[in-house]
Scaffold this active site. Structure first.
Site, mmCIF file in Angstrom:
data_model
loop_
_atom_site.group_PDB
_atom_site.id
_atom_site.type_symbol
_atom_site.label_atom_id
_atom_site.label_comp_id
_atom_site.label_asym_id
_atom_site.label_seq_id
_atom_site.Cartn_x
_atom_site.Cartn_y
_atom_site.Cartn_z
ATOM 1 N N SER A 229 -89.583 5.793 -96.310
ATOM 2 C CA SER A 229 -89.757 4.570 -97.096
ATOM 3 C C SER A 229 -90.282 4.882 -98.491
ATOM 4 C CB SER A 229 -90.745 3.622 -96.406
ATOM 5 O OG SER A 229 -90.260 3.228 -95.146
HETATM 6 N N1 SAH Z 1 -91.984 4.948 -91.477
HETATM 7 C C1 SAH Z 1 -90.841 5.786 -91.730
HETATM 8 C C2 SAH Z 1 -89.616 4.947 -91.992
HETATM 9 C C3 SAH Z 1 -88.427 5.553 -91.362
HETATM 10 S S1 SAH Z 1 -86.981 4.543 -91.423
HETATM 11 C C4 SAH Z 1 -91.071 6.747 -92.872
HETATM 12 O O1 SAH Z 1 -91.875 6.445 -93.758
HETATM 13 O O2 SAH Z 1 -90.455 7.808 -92.890
HETATM 14 C C5 SAH Z 1 -87.109 3.611 -89.921
HETATM 15 C C6 SAH Z 1 -87.237 4.384 -88.639
HETATM 16 O O3 SAH Z 1 -87.151 3.444 -87.562
HETATM 17 C C7 SAH Z 1 -86.115 5.399 -88.398
HETATM 18 O O4 SAH Z 1 -86.681 6.654 -88.146
HETATM 19 C C8 SAH Z 1 -85.389 4.849 -87.152
HETATM 20 O O5 SAH Z 1 -84.874 5.871 -86.311
HETATM 21 C C9 SAH Z 1 -86.500 4.060 -86.476
HETATM 22 N N2 SAH Z 1 -86.039 3.025 -85.550
HETATM 23 C C10 SAH Z 1 -84.975 2.210 -85.662
HETATM 24 N N3 SAH Z 1 -84.904 1.378 -84.600
HETATM 25 C C11 SAH Z 1 -85.962 1.682 -83.778
HETATM 26 C C12 SAH Z 1 -86.434 1.185 -82.513
HETATM 27 N N4 SAH Z 1 -85.814 0.207 -81.862
HETATM 28 N N5 SAH Z 1 -87.552 1.744 -81.994
HETATM 29 C C13 SAH Z 1 -88.216 2.745 -82.641
HETATM 30 N N6 SAH Z 1 -87.805 3.258 -83.823
HETATM 31 C C14 SAH Z 1 -86.699 2.743 -84.394
#
Ligand code: SAH
Length: 214
Positions: A64
């Site tokens: 993010s």
């Molecule tokens: N907080 C992270 C954002 C990553 S993007 C950072 O700063 O790097 C969002 C993340 O949510 C991805 O890694 C994706 O695989 C995860 N995601 C998507 N759907 C999900 C679900 N149902 N349960 C858990 N994680 C999920």
């Protein structure tokens, strides 16, 4: 795994920028100033680690944007003793920012195995200790550790998952981007057994919260 003076300088600039963009919470600004974001990204992107943008990580996901991380964290209004649930561990950067808050315990869930493994290893290397890191479906929350004073969702959901809202403690905050193509940052605060306050905070763009893979 080094943190050079160049990185530290870039981080101070980033903190200044986030203040200019309206982030006020000192704990949040301190956390951004203390988490080496470059270690959560691919080394080829090293020069961009402190640019206020989202970048690709593994498994078609993104780390993010720092402003978004700061904004969501500020909305959580964390205090000592809070139990925090994060949905979407991804690179682990947001998790690390949460962990810089004194006296909070963090549970984090990721549904992509590749990311789960990679970030688990990184946490160990950086000696970061979430209370628990779970490979699973965040839609369901974490019933055996509920209720939570704070829940943060770092992927876009078309509507608020029922389990998450149910797992909020009294006075607990759920911060979640809601929408399909664009998302509206939304905060639910539990005001009673069946009552919630809902506030919105403008448009953002996230990768989607996905169901049913595991
Ligand atoms: N907080 C992270 C954002 C990553 S993007 C950072 O700063 O790097 C969002 C993340 O949510 C991805 O890694 C994706 O695989 C995860 N995601 C998507 N759907 C999900 C679900 N149902 N349960 C858990 N994680 C999920």
């Amino acid at each position: 795994m080094t943190d050079s003076t160049k990185h530290q300088g870039q981080r101070r600039q980033l903190v200044k920028l986030l203040e200019e963009k309206g982030i006020k919470d000192k704990q949040v600004l301190n956390a951004i100033g203390n988490v080496p974001r470059h270690l959560f990204m691919d080394s080829v992107l090293d020069d961009y680690a402190y640019v206020d943008k989202a970048y690709p990580i593994a498994a078609d996901q993104t780390i993010s944007q720092p402003y978004t991380v700061a904004f969501q964290t500020e909305l959580l209004q964390l205090k000592k003793g809070d139990r925090v649930l994060e949905i979407g561990t991804g690179s682990g950067y947001q998790t690390a920012v949460l962990l810089k808050h004194e006296g909070v315990s963090v549970y984090t869930i990721e549904r992509q195995q590749e990311l789960y493994k990679k970030t688990n290893l990184l946490f160990k290397k950086l000696k970061l200790s979430p209370k628990k890191m779970i490979f699973g479906d965040g839609y369901k929350g974490l019933i055996d550790k509920a209720p939570f004073e704070a829940i943060i969702v770092t992927a876009g959901a078309s509507k608020v998952p029922k389990a998450l809202i149910e797992q909020l403690a009294s006075g607990g905050r759920l911060v979640i981007p809601i929408g399909d193509k664009n998302q509206i940052m939304t905060r639910y605060v539990r005001t009673g057994e069946k009552s919630f306050d809902r506030q919105t905070f403008g448009n953002f763009r996230f990768v989607p919260l996905l169901k049913n893979k595991i």
